[in-house]
Design a protein around this motif. Structure first.
Motif, PDB file in Angstrom:
ATOM      1  N   ARG A 201      13.924 -10.126  10.000  1.00 14.93           N
ATOM      2  CA  ARG A 201      14.460  -8.792   9.687  1.00 14.93           C
ATOM      3  C   ARG A 201      14.724  -8.647   8.184  1.00 14.93           C
ATOM      4  O   ARG A 201      14.379  -7.627   7.578  1.00 14.93           O
TER       5      ARG A 201
ATOM      6  N   TYR B 212      22.659 -14.930   6.557  1.00 18.05           N
ATOM      7  CA  TYR B 212      21.253 -15.312   6.407  1.00 18.05           C
ATOM      8  C   TYR B 212      20.596 -14.516   5.275  1.00 18.05           C
ATOM      9  O   TYR B 212      19.786 -15.041   4.513  1.00 18.05           O
TER      10      TYR B 212
ATOM     11  N   ARG C 229      15.318 -13.832  14.232  1.00 24.48           N
ATOM     12  CA  ARG C 229      15.611 -12.393  14.131  1.00 24.48           C
ATOM     13  C   ARG C 229      16.179 -12.065  12.745  1.00 24.48           C
ATOM     14  O   ARG C 229      15.721 -11.143  12.079  1.00 24.48           O
ATOM     15  N   ALA C 230      17.158 -12.862  12.319  1.00 23.52           N
ATOM     16  CA  ALA C 230      17.807 -12.621  11.019  1.00 23.52           C
ATOM     17  C   ALA C 230      16.836 -12.840   9.869  1.00 23.52           C
ATOM     18  O   ALA C 230      16.755 -12.021   8.931  1.00 23.52           O
TER      19      ALA C 230
ATOM     20  N   SER D 270      17.763 -15.805  17.690  1.00 24.90           N
ATOM     21  CA  SER D 270      18.706 -15.152  16.765  1.00 24.90           C
ATOM     22  C   SER D 270      18.452 -15.567  15.313  1.00 24.90           C
ATOM     23  O   SER D 270      18.611 -14.760  14.386  1.00 24.90           O
ATOM     24  N   VAL D 271      18.066 -16.835  15.100  1.00 24.57           N
ATOM     25  CA  VAL D 271      17.793 -17.323  13.742  1.00 24.57           C
ATOM     26  C   VAL D 271      16.559 -16.604  13.184  1.00 24.57           C
ATOM     27  O   VAL D 271      16.572 -16.078  12.063  1.00 24.57           O
TER      28      VAL D 271
ATOM     29  N   THR E 193      28.803 -18.831  14.424  1.00 25.03           N
ATOM     30  CA  THR E 193      27.454 -18.289  14.280  1.00 25.03           C
ATOM     31  C   THR E 193      27.375 -17.426  13.028  1.00 25.03           C
ATOM     32  O   THR E 193      28.128 -16.452  12.904  1.00 25.03           O
TER      33      THR E 193
ATOM     34  N   ASP F 233      17.212 -20.786  18.149  1.00 27.60           N
ATOM     35  CA  ASP F 233      16.828 -19.754  19.121  1.00 27.60           C
ATOM     36  C   ASP F 233      16.347 -18.503  18.399  1.00 27.60           C
ATOM     37  O   ASP F 233      16.225 -18.475  17.169  1.00 27.60           O
TER      38      ASP F 233
ATOM     39  N   SER G 264      26.404 -14.546  10.482  1.00 27.31           N
ATOM     40  CA  SER G 264      26.007 -13.152  10.714  1.00 27.31           C
ATOM     41  C   SER G 264      24.683 -12.884  10.008  1.00 27.31           C
ATOM     42  O   SER G 264      24.190 -13.712   9.243  1.00 27.31           O
ATOM     43  N   TYR G 265      24.145 -11.690  10.242  1.00 30.45           N
ATOM     44  CA  TYR G 265      22.906 -11.284   9.579  1.00 30.45           C
ATOM     45  C   TYR G 265      23.079 -11.325   8.065  1.00 30.45           C
ATOM     46  O   TYR G 265      22.198 -11.776   7.337  1.00 30.45           O
TER      47      TYR G 265
ATOM     48  N   GLU H 196      11.943 -10.318  20.235  1.00 32.88           N
ATOM     49  CA  GLU H 196      12.564  -9.214  20.950  1.00 32.88           C
ATOM     50  C   GLU H 196      12.502  -7.941  20.109  1.00 32.88           C
ATOM     51  O   GLU H 196      11.847  -7.916  19.058  1.00 32.88           O
TER      52      GLU H 196
END
Length: 583
Positions: A483, A443, A479-480, A476-477, A437, A474, A439-440, A509
């Protein structure tokens, strides 16, 4: 003679034949194989045992029945024979027989075990047999089966042997389930197990794995109260834990205790103490400890720890002197030692020297590992020599090594820096295909690269590329991506990603809403910021300590803006009292 009669008479008849030693008559009974049910043979074995004939009759009979064609002993019969063997101290035979039947799927099930345990009332024999079973399952990596047997013992108030407890705890530690270690330990104590030093050592190992210093100190006090003396393993585990936590005084106090109690430090003890000083860059204390080594011989770990310590304190010359000393003692550096020097050379930009060292490794037939290759890949990426970086990645594959997250991260960063974003993106998807996966940061580099080129469409297209490649898309993608877009003040891009996410039925979220709210707030768009915070409140999405720290900044002006923003957040009840206290 063919026997005719009821089961009770049949059992009496066979018992009489066995007791009198008329084994030839058993051949006549053999013709009545239909009478030889599991229940009958179980009763026969019990009857012979009750008559007080011990093993001289029951075990030969058990083996004789085994010779009957198409017959195999039931679990109940085997269990009974194991108990009889154990009762008469024939432990090796009993244990061997138990191991033969242990892997039958149903043996460890609670219902089967409960029914078997109830057939024999001798608590000592039950404890011995079930403890063997726990040991067998634990050593066979069937830990859940071992736990089921242990739980069955607890329910029947059968106290397990200390050795069985130790083996079970060790198996749980090997599996990395430290939380279960404490549950099992509490249940051991409840059934009357009095822990010895080996049990405590398992618990100290659990503390060490989870870095729980407080619990380790409680255990040491408990040992002192109960009069259980620590051994070398106890002390080494504590020293290692303290040194990893940077608690030098406490580590040295264990060393003093060892000396007071006559426990000689071994090389493991010294290595841990030296590592603790090296980790903190305290090379003078590390070398003093090295010079104090007595009744032990420095090994590869000792010298490699010191070499690595000198490399980390930018004392390459001292590291190389230690290397020479190591070889003078007849200890030849391994891959870990080479990696320490390679890392330092690469950090100093001495790539040519690093390659010379790599050639030396090849000459000495020392196989490079992932750390070796990653160190050089990262070094080449930093100087923009991506051709050489990819060359090393191919060397990894040729050597049978697999790229790990660090490999991909270094390459993605390298290609992003040189604005070769399509290659960076492909590497990211390769990383995902390999099961890792991103990390932030990963991305972020790609988002920053496309943003610098004003290619917002490429950022917006990334989520759909996940789907087109059959990858899981999902929150998480998003989110990065959201952000990072907010962080670099590409609010329009962040908004479009947010709407795209909701259009795909993916709910945002706390990180996403907070990022957007703060980006709006910073841009002076208070209304949009309030809308985001109101939605958070409606969905009961709270600000955690971790999230709060993610937004911390050293920039004085931004800190003031953040302070006002957090006050606004608190007023809306989006931080719990517990979070506020921790902050």
């Amino acid at each position: 003679m063919v026997f005719v009669g009821n089961q009770s008479q049949f059992i009496e008849c066979v018992c009489a034949i066995v007791v009198k030693g008329n084994w030839s008559n058993l051949l006549k009974v053999k013709k009545n194989a239909s009478s030889l049910t599991s229940s009958t043979i179980h009763q026969l074995l019990l009857q012979l045992s009750l008559y007080g004939y011990g093993l001289s009759h029951s075990f030969p009979l058990f083996k004789w029945f085994d010779s009957i064609p198409h017959y195999s002993h039931s679990l109940q019969c085997s269990w009974t024979m194991i108990h009889i063997l154990t009762e008469h101290k024939h432990f090796k035979t009993a244990q061997h027989m138990l191991e033969k039947i242990a892997n039958k799927d149903f043996l460890s099930s609670p219902s089967v075990l409960s029914s078997l345990v109830r057939t024999h009332e001798n608590p000592e024999v039950n404890s011995q047999v079930l403890s063997w079973l726990v040991i067998h399952y634990a050593k066979s990596k069937m830990v859940q089966d071992a736990i089921q047997v242990f739980e069955n013992m607890r329910l029947h108030e059968i106290k397990p042997h200390l050795h069985a407890c130790t083996v079970l705890l060790n198996s749980l530690l090997k599996d990395g389930v430290t939380h279960t270690v404490w549950k099992i330990y509490k249940r051991m104590v409840l059934v009357g197990v009095v822990p010895n030093v080996y049990i405590y050592n398992c618990l100290f190992h659990a503390c060490s794995k989870s870095g729980d210093v407080e619990r380790a100190e409680q255990l040491l006090n408990e040992m002192d109260i109960k009069g259980v003396l620590p051994d070398i393993f106890t002390c080494n585990t504590l020293i290692s834990l303290y040194c990893r936590k940077g608690m030098h005084y406490e580590a040295l106090s264990i060393q003093n205790r060892m000396e007071r109690e006559g426990i000689n430090l071994d090389i493991v003890s010294y290595n841990s103490l030296i590592y603790g000083f090296c980790k903190e860059g305290r090379m003078r204390e590390a070398m003093r400890m090295f010079s104090e080594i007595k009744d032990a011989t420095p090994n590869h770990v000792t010298y490699t720890t010191l070499i690595d310590g000198y490399c980390k304190t930018n004392e390459l010359e001292q590291a190389l002197k230690m290397w020479e000393l190591m070889e003078a003692k007849g200890l030849y550096p391994g891959v870990v030692t080479y990696n320490s020097i390679l890392r330092k050379l690469c950090q100093d930009g001495k790539i040519r020297d690093a390659n010379k060292l790599l050639n030396e490794m090849t000459e000495r037939k020392i196989q490079a590992d992932n750390i070796t290759c990653n160190t050089l890949i990262n070094a080449y990426c930093k100087i923009g020599d991506l051709k050489s970086a990819l060359k090393f990645k191919n060397k990894m594959l040729e050597a049978g090594l697999k790229p790990d997250p660090f490999t991909y991260k270094a390459l993605i960063h390298g290609f992003s820096k040189t604005n070769e974003l399509e290659t960076a993106k492909e590497l990211m998807f390769s990383m995902l295909d390999a099961g890792f996966t991103p990390s932030y940061c990963t991305y972020s580099w790609i988002v920053d690269g496309y943003s610098n080129k004003d290619n917002i469409d490429a950022i917006l297209a990334l989520p759909d590329e996940f789907l087109s490649r059959g990858l899981c898309l999902d929150v998480s993608v998003y989110r990065a991506l959201i952000r990072r877009s907010c962080k670099i003040e590409r609010i329009e891009c962040a908004e479009k990603l947010f709407n795209q996410m909701e259009g795909k039925g993916i709910s945002g979220e706390s990180v996403i809403y907070t990022s957007l709210a703060y980006a709006y707030w910073k841009a002076g768009n208070v209304r949009s910021a309030s809308t985001m915070l109101e939605e958070m409140a409606r969905r009961r999405l709270m600000i955690t300590v971790k999230l709060y720290r993610c937004f911390s900044t050293s920039d004085a002006i931004e800190s003031k803006v953040l302070q006002i923003f957090w006050s606004h957040v608190v007023d809306r009840g989006l931080m719990s009292r517990n979070t506020l206290n921790k902050i």
